[in-house]
Design an enzyme around this catalytic site. Structure first.
Site, short mmCIF file in Angstrom:
data_model
loop_
_atom_site.label_atom_id
_atom_site.label_comp_id
_atom_site.label_asym_id
_atom_site.label_seq_id
_atom_site.Cartn_x
_atom_site.Cartn_y
_atom_site.Cartn_z
N GLY A 1 0.77 -1.23 0.04
CA GLY A 1 -0.03 -0.04 -0.14
C GLY A 1 0.98 1.19 0.05
O GLY A 1 0.36 2.33 0.18
N GLU B 1 -11.81 28.38 10.06
CA GLU B 1 -12.60 28.65 11.36
C GLU B 1 -14.15 29.12 11.05
O GLU B 1 -14.69 28.45 12.00
CB GLU B 1 -11.54 29.51 12.09
CG GLU B 1 -10.19 28.85 12.49
CD GLU B 1 -9.91 29.79 13.72
OE1 GLU B 1 -9.95 30.98 13.91
OE2 GLU B 1 -8.85 28.94 14.35
N THR C 1 2.89 0.13 -7.27
CA THR C 1 2.22 -0.14 -8.75
C THR C 1 1.92 1.30 -9.38
O THR C 1 2.22 1.51 -10.42
CB THR C 1 1.08 -0.71 -8.42
OG1 THR C 1 1.50 -2.22 -7.77
CG2 THR C 1 0.58 -1.36 -9.77
N HIS D 1 21.77 13.16 -5.91
CA HIS D 1 20.52 13.18 -5.82
C HIS D 1 20.21 13.90 -4.14
O HIS D 1 21.22 14.05 -3.48
CB HIS D 1 19.52 11.74 -5.62
CG HIS D 1 20.18 10.91 -4.44
ND1 HIS D 1 19.95 10.89 -3.25
CD2 HIS D 1 21.21 9.94 -4.72
CE1 HIS D 1 20.60 10.00 -2.46
NE2 HIS D 1 21.46 9.46 -3.21
N GLU E 1 2.24 -9.69 -9.86
CA GLU E 1 1.09 -9.80 -8.82
C GLU E 1 -0.05 -9.65 -9.01
O GLU E 1 -0.88 -10.50 -9.05
CB GLU E 1 1.67 -8.58 -7.55
CG GLU E 1 1.31 -8.92 -6.49
CD GLU E 1 2.14 -7.88 -5.44
OE1 GLU E 1 2.84 -7.03 -5.71
OE2 GLU E 1 2.13 -8.20 -4.35
N GLY F 1 -10.44 36.85 19.24
CA GLY F 1 -11.29 37.90 19.52
C GLY F 1 -10.38 39.15 19.44
O GLY F 1 -10.66 40.30 19.68
#
Lengths: 529, 123
Positions: free
Chosen positions: A42, A312, A46, A223, A69, A285
Site C-alpha cells: 500500500g 475557522e 504499482t 540526488h 502480482e 477576538g
C-alpha cells in the site's frame, strides 16, 4: 545532470512523470539502468511503476509492464482512476503487458530443475514489439511466491536484469518490504540487481498516515537526501512535496503594498512587501479576522485579486463580519476580486491541502492570499507534517511573487505564544502581534509589529479600537510593561527613568520616531527579547 | 447422474477405454528454451514417460519460446521447461526437466498402468 566520476560518460536522467520527484532526483531516473522501488504494502509502488511508463509514453518512449502480482486486467482497471488509459496505449502499440501474475485456476507441479527462459523471452519479445525504452516490473516478491526453488528464481532474476541492461532500456522494479524502517528488501537479490534504490514509506504517525519517498542510492550520480512527503491524487498519481528541493532563489521585491490600514502600513515602514509572508498572531477576538478582512479590502481597492482560505468560520459568518467592518465581500466576489474557500481543516491531510491550495492559487492567480487560521490546520497532521506544509506554502507563495497573510491563534488570552508560532515564526517575513492588555479593569487591545524583515518598523505597542469602519490604531501604551508576557504592570515615570538611566548612551536612532522623541514606551519595547 | 460416473465402472473392459480418443487422448504441450541440455533432457524424459504410460493416446507439441514468444505470452508461461496438459481437463502444468516421473504423472493426473516395481525397464 551531475556525475561523480568525470572520466565516465555522465549519467543521463529521464523523467519519472513526477515533476517534483525529478527535482529531488536531480533530473529523474538514471537512463539505461535499473532502479529498485522498495516499499510496504500500500505504499504506492504499482502507481509509481505505472506513472513511470505513462510519463515515457507521454514523451514518445514506449513501455513494457511486467506484472507478477496483480493481473494485467486489474492494473488496467485500477490505473484508469489516475487518468492512465493503458488499454488505449496497448491498442496504439505504445505499451505491452507481460502478464506473469499467478493463475489461480492452474496447479503447477515442479519436477526437476527449470529456468525462467520463457519469462525472459516474453519480456524481450514485448520490448521488441513496441520498441520499448522503459520497463516496469511489479513486484519481485510475487515471482518468488510462484516457485518453491528460491535459488533458481534468484539466479534467473539476475539473468533478467542483465538482459534488461543489454536491451538498453531503463527499468523500474518494485519489491515488498515488511516494515517501513528496516532492511531495504527481503529477497536477497534486490540490492544486487539494481543500481539505484528508492524507498516508499507509508507510516502511521500520531494517527495520521504519512507517505514519504526517499532516494537511498543512485549509483554514480547525485540526488537529494532524506525523506520527502508525497501524496497520491486522482488524475495525477504520485505527487512529491519537495521542501529542501525548493530553491531559495525567490526574488526579493521592495515593492510595498497596503495592509488595508494606513496606520498599520505606517507602522510597517510603508506597508508589506509584495512577495512576503506575514503572520498575525493573537488570542481569540483580538482582531485577526479583521486584519485579514482589511488585507483583502486593501487588495480589492487596488483591483488586485484576493484568495481567502478560511478554516475557522463559515462563509456566512465571514461575510457578516466583513459587513460589520465596512467591507462588502459579496461585491468583491461579483467583481471577480475575491474568492473565498471555507472548509473543514480535517477534510484532507496536510499534504493534500498544500496541493489543493497550490492548485487554487495557480487557477485563480490572486495577488493576495489570506489563510485564517494556521492553528486550525495544525491539528490535521503531525508537527513535522505541519512544518513541511508551512514551508511548502510559504515557498510557493514567494515563488509566485504574491503576498500571504496567515493568522495564528494563541491559546491563552493574555500574552503567550502558540505552538504554531514556534514552528513557523522563522519562516515568515513579518510578524504582527495582537494582544489583550488589562488596564484599570478594562480590556484593551494592543498591536505591535514584532518583525519586519528587510525594513524599518515601529517597535512600539500601540492600542487599537475596532468600530464599524475597521481597526483604528491609537496611542502607544505608556507606563506599562510586561504586555507581551501576558502580565501588564503599571510603572510610574519616575521608576522608568531610574530603570533606564544606565542605558542613555545606547544607539537607538534607527527608527524614524526615535530621532524625534525618546519616550518611556520605546525604552520598554527595546528591553523585550 | 453425476454420482454414477464418479465411481469406477468395473464392467467396462480396459482396452475399450483406451480406444475411445475423446475420453483418453492426452493433448500435451512442452515449452522449452532453445536446444539447451535441459531442453533435450526434458524432451527425452517426457517421451519415455509417455511411451510407458500413455502409448497411443497422447499428442505432444514442442514449442521453443525463443521462436514463438507470443505463444508463451498467450499461455502465460514463465518457466522452461513447462509441460501443459490441455486435455483431458482440468488444465495442469508441470515445470522442470521432468526427471521425477512420479511428480510428472501426479501433475498430469495419470495413474501408472503398471506398478513400476513390476517392470525393471522403468529404472
Amino acid at each position: 545532470m551531475t556525475t561523480e566520476n568525470a572520466s565516465e560518460v555522465p549519467v543521463r536522467k529521464i523523467s519519472t512523470g513526477i515533476a517534483t520527484f525529478d527535482v529531488i532526483a536531480k533530473g529523474g531516473l538514471p537512463e539505461h539502468r535499473t532502479t529498485l522501488v522498495s516499499g510496504t504494502a500500500g505504499s504506492g509502488k504499482t502507481v509509481f511503476a505505472t506513472q513511470f511508463l505513462a510519463a515515457g509514453i507521454g514523451e514518445g518512449a514506449n513501455g513494457v509492464f511486467v506484472t507478477f502480482e496483480e493481473s494485467a486486467d486489474d492494473i488496467r482497471t485500477n490505473m484508469r482512476s489516475f487518468g492512465w488509459d493503458l488499454s488505449k496505449w496497448e491498442r496504439e502499440g505504445k505499451l505491452a503487458f507481460v502478464d506473469a501474475s499467478p493463475d489461480p485456476n492452474t496447479e503447477v507441479v515442479e519436477s526437476g530443475p527449470f529456468d525462467l527462459g520463457a519469462l525472459l523471452a516474453r519480456v524481450e519479445h514485448a520490448v521488441k514489439k513496441v520498441n520499448a525504452k522503459r520497463v516496469s516490473v511489479d513486484s519481485l516478491g510475487a515471482v518468488f511466491s510462484q516457485f518453491s526453488d528460491q535459488s533458481i528464481v534468484r539466479r534467473e532474476l539476475f539473468r533478467i536484469s542483465s538482459a534488461l541492461k543489454a536491451m538498453g532500456v531503463t527499468a523500474m522494479m518494485t519489491a515488498e518490504r515488511i516494515a517501513d524502517y528496516g532492511p531495504v528488501a527481503r529477497l536477497g537479490v534486490e540490492e544486487f540487481i539494481a543500481d539505484n534504490v528508492i524507498i516508499l514509506r507509508n507510516v502511521l504517525d500520531e494517527e495520521n498516515r504519512r507517505r514519504t519517498i526517499e532516494i537511498l542510492k543512485f549509483r554514480g550520480t547525485d540526488h537529494q537526501k532524506g525523506e520527502f512527503p508525497f501524496t497520491i491524487v486522482p488524475h495525477g498519481g504520485i505527487v512529491v512535496i519537495p521542501l529542501s528541493a525548493i530553491e531559495l532563489r525567490q526574488k526579493s521585491s521592495d515593492v510595498r503594498i497596503s495592509s488595508g490600514n494606513a496606520e498599520l502600513d505606517e507602522m510597517c515602514g510603508g506597508g508589506f512587501f509584495r512577495d512576503s509572508v506575514i503572520l498575525v498572531s493573537g488570542a481569540t477576538g483580538t482582531g485577526k479576522t479583521l486584519t485579514v478582512t482589511q488585507f483583502l479590502q486593501g487588495g480589492a481597492d487596488k483591483g488586485e485579486r484576493c484568495l481567502l482560505l478560511a478554516f475557522e468560520e463559515s462563509r456566512e459568518q465571514l461575510f457578516r463580519n466583513a459587513r460589520g467592518w465596512g467591507s462588502d465581500f459579496e461585491q468583491m466576489e461579483r467583481d471577480g476580486l475575491l474568492k473565498v474557500i471555507c472548509n473543514y481543516p480535517d477534510l484532507h491531510g496536510l499534504e493534500d491541502w498544500l496541493l489543493t491550495i497550490q492548485r487554487m492559487i495557480t487557477e485563480f492567480k490572486p495577488q493576495r492570499v489570506a489563510l485564517d487560521s494556521l492553528s486550525a490546520l495544525e491539528r490535521s497532521g503531525t508537527s513535522k507534517a505541519f512544518r513541511e506544509f508551512v514551508i511548502g506554502l510559504t515557498s510557493f507563495i514567494k515563488h509566485e511573487e504574491i503576498t500571504g497573510l496567515f493568522t495564528s491563534t494563541t491559546p491563552s488570552l493574555m500574552g503567550g505564544s502558540s505552538i504554531t508560532e514556534a514552528h513557523i515564526s522563522t519562516l515568515t517575513d513579518s510578524i504582527i502581534l495582537l494582544r489583550y492588555v488589562e488596564m484599570f479593569g478594562e480590556m484593551k487591545r494592543g498591536l505591535t509589529v514584532l518583525k519586519m524583515r528587510g525594513s524599518e518598523h515601529d517597535k512600539r505597542i500601540r492600542e487599537f479600537n475596532i468600530d464599524g469602519t475597521g481597526m483604528h490604531l491609537g496611542r502607544p501604551f505608556r507606563n506599562v510593561t510586561g504586555i507581551l508576557a501576558g502580565a501588564p504592570v503599571h510603572v510610574s515615570p519616575a521608576e522608568l527613568e531610574r530603570a533606564w538611566s544606565g542605558y542613555e548612551s545606547r544607539a537607538d536612532a534607527h527608527t524614524p520616531r526615535d530621532t524625534a522623541t525618546i519616550d518611556e514606551s520605546q525604552r520598554i519595547e527595546r528591553r523585550r527579547p | 447422474m453425476g454420482a454414477i460416473f464418479a465411481f469406477p465402472v468395473p464392467d467396462t473392459p480396459f482396452p475399450a477405454r483406451m480406444n475411445d480418443p475423446s475420453a483418453d487422448t492426452y493433448l500435451l504441450k512442452l515449452y522449452v528454451t532453445g536446444t539447451s541440455p535441459r531442453t533435450r533432457q526434458a524432451i527425452e524424459n517426457l517421451q519415455r514417460i509417455c511411451e510407458q504410460e500413455l502409448r497411443g493416446r497422447y499428442k505432444l507439441e514442442i514449442i521453443d519460446v525463443l521462436e514463438q514468444p507470443q505463444a508463451a505470452e498467450d499461455d502465460r508461461i514463465l518457466a522452461t521447461p513447462t509441460l501443459i496438459k490441455q486435455l483431458p481437463l482440468p488444465l495442469r502444468r508441470v515445470i522442470g526437466d521432468l526427471s521425477d516421473k512420479e511428480k510428472v504423472l501426479f501433475g498430469l493426473e495419470v495413474r501408472p498402468v503398471r506398478n513400476p516395481d513390476d517392470n525393471p525397464r522403468d529404472r
